[in-house]
Design a protein around this motif. Structure first.
Motif, PDB file in Angstrom:
ATOM      1  N   THR A  51       0.646  -1.094  -0.209  1.00  0.00           N
ATOM      2  CA  THR A  51      -0.135  -0.032  -0.033  1.00  0.00           C
ATOM      3  C   THR A  51       0.990   1.301  -0.044  1.00  0.00           C
ATOM      4  OG1 THR A  51      -1.728  -1.145   1.241  1.00  0.00           O
ATOM      5  CG2 THR A  51      -1.925   1.392   1.343  1.00  0.00           C
ATOM      6  N   THR A  52       0.713   2.050  -0.772  1.00  0.00           N
ATOM      7  CA  THR A  52       1.408   3.609  -0.926  1.00  0.00           C
ATOM      8  C   THR A  52       0.746   4.214  -0.059  1.00  0.00           C
ATOM      9  OG1 THR A  52       1.695   3.158  -3.321  1.00  0.00           O
ATOM     10  CG2 THR A  52       1.980   5.510  -2.524  1.00  0.00           C
TER      11      THR A  52
ATOM     12  N   ALA B 113       5.415  10.776   0.067  1.00  0.00           N
ATOM     13  CA  ALA B 113       5.118   9.460  -0.077  1.00  0.00           C
ATOM     14  C   ALA B 113       5.972   8.380   0.375  1.00  0.00           C
ATOM     15  CB  ALA B 113       4.758   9.251  -1.548  1.00  0.00           C
ATOM     16  N   ALA B 114       5.348   7.502   0.892  1.00  0.00           N
ATOM     17  CA  ALA B 114       6.035   6.124   1.057  1.00  0.00           C
ATOM     18  C   ALA B 114       5.749   5.040   0.273  1.00  0.00           C
ATOM     19  CB  ALA B 114       5.699   5.938   2.884  1.00  0.00           C
ATOM     20  N   VAL B 115       6.302   4.790  -0.515  1.00  0.00           N
ATOM     21  CA  VAL B 115       6.053   3.804  -1.332  1.00  0.00           C
ATOM     22  C   VAL B 115       6.622   2.413  -1.217  1.00  0.00           C
ATOM     23  CG1 VAL B 115       6.303   3.263  -4.224  1.00  0.00           C
ATOM     24  CG2 VAL B 115       6.046   5.692  -3.163  1.00  0.00           C
ATOM     25  N   PRO B 116       5.966   1.475  -1.028  1.00  0.00           N
ATOM     26  CA  PRO B 116       6.450   0.014  -0.936  1.00  0.00           C
ATOM     27  C   PRO B 116       7.499  -0.726  -1.927  1.00  0.00           C
ATOM     28  CG  PRO B 116       4.130  -0.008  -1.357  1.00  0.00           C
ATOM     29  CD  PRO B 116       4.647   1.396  -1.406  1.00  0.00           C
ATOM     30  N   ASP B 117       8.280  -1.348  -1.635  1.00  0.00           N
ATOM     31  CA  ASP B 117       9.101  -2.123  -2.621  1.00  0.00           C
ATOM     32  C   ASP B 117       8.449  -2.962  -3.463  1.00  0.00           C
ATOM     33  OD1 ASP B 117       8.908  -3.860  -0.814  1.00  0.00           O
ATOM     34  OD2 ASP B 117      11.090  -3.952  -0.188  1.00  0.00           O
ATOM     35  N   SER B 118       7.288  -3.199  -2.932  1.00  0.00           N
ATOM     36  CA  SER B 118       6.532  -4.384  -3.634  1.00  0.00           C
ATOM     37  C   SER B 118       5.493  -3.980  -4.611  1.00  0.00           C
ATOM     38  CB  SER B 118       5.721  -5.348  -2.667  1.00  0.00           C
ATOM     39  OG  SER B 118       4.814  -4.415  -1.737  1.00  0.00           O
ATOM     40  N   LEU B 119       5.615  -2.563  -4.752  1.00  0.00           N
ATOM     41  CA  LEU B 119       4.792  -1.839  -5.586  1.00  0.00           C
ATOM     42  C   LEU B 119       5.084  -2.179  -7.096  1.00  0.00           C
ATOM     43  CD1 LEU B 119       2.450   0.330  -6.404  1.00  0.00           C
ATOM     44  CD2 LEU B 119       4.281   2.081  -6.361  1.00  0.00           C
ATOM     45  N   THR B 120       4.160  -2.724  -8.201  1.00  0.00           N
ATOM     46  CA  THR B 120       4.559  -3.117  -9.382  1.00  0.00           C
ATOM     47  C   THR B 120       5.124  -2.163 -10.178  1.00  0.00           C
ATOM     48  OG1 THR B 120       3.473  -3.840 -11.352  1.00  0.00           O
ATOM     49  CG2 THR B 120       2.320  -2.361  -9.927  1.00  0.00           C
ATOM     50  N   THR B 121       6.204  -2.476 -11.005  1.00  0.00           N
ATOM     51  CA  THR B 121       6.529  -1.422 -11.956  1.00  0.00           C
ATOM     52  C   THR B 121       6.207  -1.518 -13.180  1.00  0.00           C
ATOM     53  OG1 THR B 121       8.454  -3.092 -12.728  1.00  0.00           O
ATOM     54  CG2 THR B 121       8.847  -1.790 -10.648  1.00  0.00           C
ATOM     55  N   THR B 122       4.836  -2.066 -13.463  1.00  0.00           N
ATOM     56  CA  THR B 122       4.574  -2.007 -14.840  1.00  0.00           C
ATOM     57  C   THR B 122       4.179  -1.189 -15.311  1.00  0.00           C
ATOM     58  OG1 THR B 122       3.251  -4.252 -14.057  1.00  0.00           O
ATOM     59  CG2 THR B 122       2.356  -3.048 -16.200  1.00  0.00           C
ATOM     60  N   TRP B 123       3.598   0.051 -14.642  1.00  0.00           N
ATOM     61  CA  TRP B 123       3.285   1.256 -15.354  1.00  0.00           C
ATOM     62  C   TRP B 123       4.363   2.283 -15.504  1.00  0.00           C
ATOM     63  CZ3 TRP B 123      -0.732   1.022 -18.198  1.00  0.00           C
ATOM     64  CH2 TRP B 123      -1.940   0.117 -17.886  1.00  0.00           C
ATOM     65  N   LEU B 124       5.379   2.023 -14.718  1.00  0.00           N
ATOM     66  CA  LEU B 124       6.733   2.802 -14.927  1.00  0.00           C
ATOM     67  C   LEU B 124       7.335   2.201 -16.103  1.00  0.00           C
ATOM     68  CD1 LEU B 124       8.866   4.737 -13.641  1.00  0.00           C
ATOM     69  CD2 LEU B 124       9.868   3.006 -12.441  1.00  0.00           C
ATOM     70  N   GLU B 125       7.531   0.908 -16.537  1.00  0.00           N
ATOM     71  CA  GLU B 125       8.059   0.432 -17.450  1.00  0.00           C
ATOM     72  C   GLU B 125       7.451   1.025 -18.800  1.00  0.00           C
ATOM     73  OE1 GLU B 125       8.322  -3.826 -16.973  1.00  0.00           O
ATOM     74  OE2 GLU B 125       9.582  -3.731 -15.128  1.00  0.00           O
TER      75      GLU B 125
ATOM     76  N   ALA C 116      -1.846  10.456  -7.487  1.00  0.00           N
ATOM     77  CA  ALA C 116      -2.306   9.326  -8.397  1.00  0.00           C
ATOM     78  C   ALA C 116      -0.993   8.558  -9.006  1.00  0.00           C
ATOM     79  CB  ALA C 116      -3.332   9.983  -9.482  1.00  0.00           C
ATOM     80  N   ILE C 117      -0.137   9.650  -9.604  1.00  0.00           N
ATOM     81  CA  ILE C 117       0.914   9.102 -10.202  1.00  0.00           C
ATOM     82  C   ILE C 117       1.832   8.137  -9.379  1.00  0.00           C
ATOM     83  CG2 ILE C 117       3.231   9.813 -11.331  1.00  0.00           C
ATOM     84  CD1 ILE C 117       1.605  12.267 -12.340  1.00  0.00           C
ATOM     85  N   LEU C 118       2.192   8.611  -8.230  1.00  0.00           N
ATOM     86  CA  LEU C 118       2.789   7.980  -7.215  1.00  0.00           C
ATOM     87  C   LEU C 118       2.129   6.514  -6.814  1.00  0.00           C
ATOM     88  CD1 LEU C 118       4.003  10.681  -4.699  1.00  0.00           C
ATOM     89  CD2 LEU C 118       5.430   9.298  -6.450  1.00  0.00           C
ATOM     90  N   ALA C 119       1.021   6.497  -6.774  1.00  0.00           N
ATOM     91  CA  ALA C 119       0.209   5.252  -6.395  1.00  0.00           C
ATOM     92  C   ALA C 119       0.359   4.305  -7.576  1.00  0.00           C
ATOM     93  CB  ALA C 119      -1.436   5.760  -6.039  1.00  0.00           C
ATOM     94  N   LEU C 120       0.338   4.897  -8.820  1.00  0.00           N
ATOM     95  CA  LEU C 120       0.684   3.880  -9.885  1.00  0.00           C
ATOM     96  C   LEU C 120       1.946   3.498  -9.676  1.00  0.00           C
ATOM     97  CD1 LEU C 120      -1.703   5.403 -12.485  1.00  0.00           C
ATOM     98  CD2 LEU C 120      -1.839   3.167 -11.535  1.00  0.00           C
ATOM     99  N   GLY C 121       2.973   3.825  -9.558  1.00  0.00           N
ATOM    100  CA  GLY C 121       4.291   3.530  -9.579  1.00  0.00           C
ATOM    101  C   GLY C 121       4.932   4.249 -10.673  1.00  0.00           C
TER     102      GLY C 121
END
Length: 305
Positions: free
Chosen positions: A71-72, A86-98, A193-198
């Motif tokens: 959870t972000t 923001a505290a972004v978890p290391d388990s957050l998917t990188t799908t959208w960043l890629e 929203a951008i951070l929550a998507l990764g």
């Protein structure tokens, strides 16, 4: 039920509460003179994003639980209209960043995304085939200027010129003050929203050279509907900044802005793509291969002799 956004992203906004972990789970304690202290347990496994507004405190154990569930956690202003950290978890998917990085690094795809952004704002088919970035910026300038002129005539305020000068903030007219204030609120929601998507707020397609470049790109999609008409409606306000923040906060609830931002980002970065968010408890880190793409991690890939 919590609002469910595209690709299983759900969010929860909290303010004036204490968030902590007990033996049962993560809970929010709300204290009031009338009702005393009430405890509300949070569905951490179902949340992808928690926005903590003013008056909120959170314990380290609760933060650790959010991190385990992917959870972000965002620190925001009232109503979620500003994003401070923001505290972004290391388990957050990188799908959208890629998806974002691939489109940003390819000049042809970058222009295609910028064109799609323009057509989201002004309608499909409004960009002639073969239009370059220079021409795109010119089209945008003409459209926005025309909207300013139309609203100025509608509210009978005479000639209007967009100006933003922090050095002489108090000397600006009410419309410019209200527009700057409302835009700042909009940037905060888009950033969240951008951070929550990764995704990366810095990798913009129209804007560049700033850590908020992608924030400005996405925020521009909504200004014609939200902040610009609002600012002109406050041309006689004695407190245009405060009125803009309050009115914007009320209006965005009706506009359902956060779910719309998520959907628009996904559509722009990967048209036609739909991906489920993986379970952070199960997914291992993948490996990259230039031929086959992703390769499962956690496996010994030693070639047999």
């Amino acid at each position: 039920m919590l609002p469910r956004v595209a690709d299983s992203l759900s969010f929860l906004y909290l303010d004036i509460v204490r968030v902590q972990q007990d033996d049962t789970g993560v809970c929010a304690e709300v204290t009031s003179e009338r009702r005393g202290t009430e405890t509300v347990y949070l569905p951490t496994a179902a949340l992808s994003c928690v926005l903590l507004g003013p008056g909120t405190s959170i314990t380290a154990r609760a933060l650790a639980t959010f991190a385990r569930h992917g959870t972000t956690v965002l620190i925001t202003g009232s109503g979620g209209v500003r994003c401070y950290a923001a505290a972004v978890p290391d388990s957050l998917t990188t799908t959208w960043l890629e998806h974002q990085t691939r489109a940003w690094a390819d000049d042809t795809r970058r222009l295609a995304v910028a064109t799609a952004m323009y057509e989201k704002r002004f309608g499909p088919g409004t960009v002639p085939v073969g239009t370059n970035f220079n021409q795109l910026r010119g089209f945008e300038g003409q459209r926005v200027k025309a909207q300013y002129q139309l609203l100025a005539r509608q509210y009978k305020i005479g000639r209007f010129r967009r100006a933003y000068d922090p050095a002489s903030w108090d000397t600006q007219d009410p419309v410019n003050l209200a527009l700057s204030s409302a835009n700042t609120c909009l940037y905060g929601i888009v950033h969240a929203a951008i951070l929550a998507l990764g995704c990366s707020p810095a990798l913009g397609f129209v804007h560049s050279g700033n850590q908020q470049a992608f924030v400005y790109d996405i925020a521009d999609l909504y200004k014609a509907d939200l902040t610009i008409p609002l600012a002109f409606s406050l041309h006689n306000s004695t407190d245009p900044e405060g009125a803009a923040r309050r009115s914007f906060r009320d209006g965005l609830r009706l506009f359902k802005l956060l779910p719309r931002i998520v959907t628009d980002i996904q559509t722009l970065l990967a048209p036609g793509h739909s991906a489920d968010i993986p379970d952070p408890e199960e997914q291992l880190v993948d490996l990259w291969d230039p031929i086959t793409g992703t390769v499962p991690g956690g496996t010994n890939h030693t070639l047999d002799p």
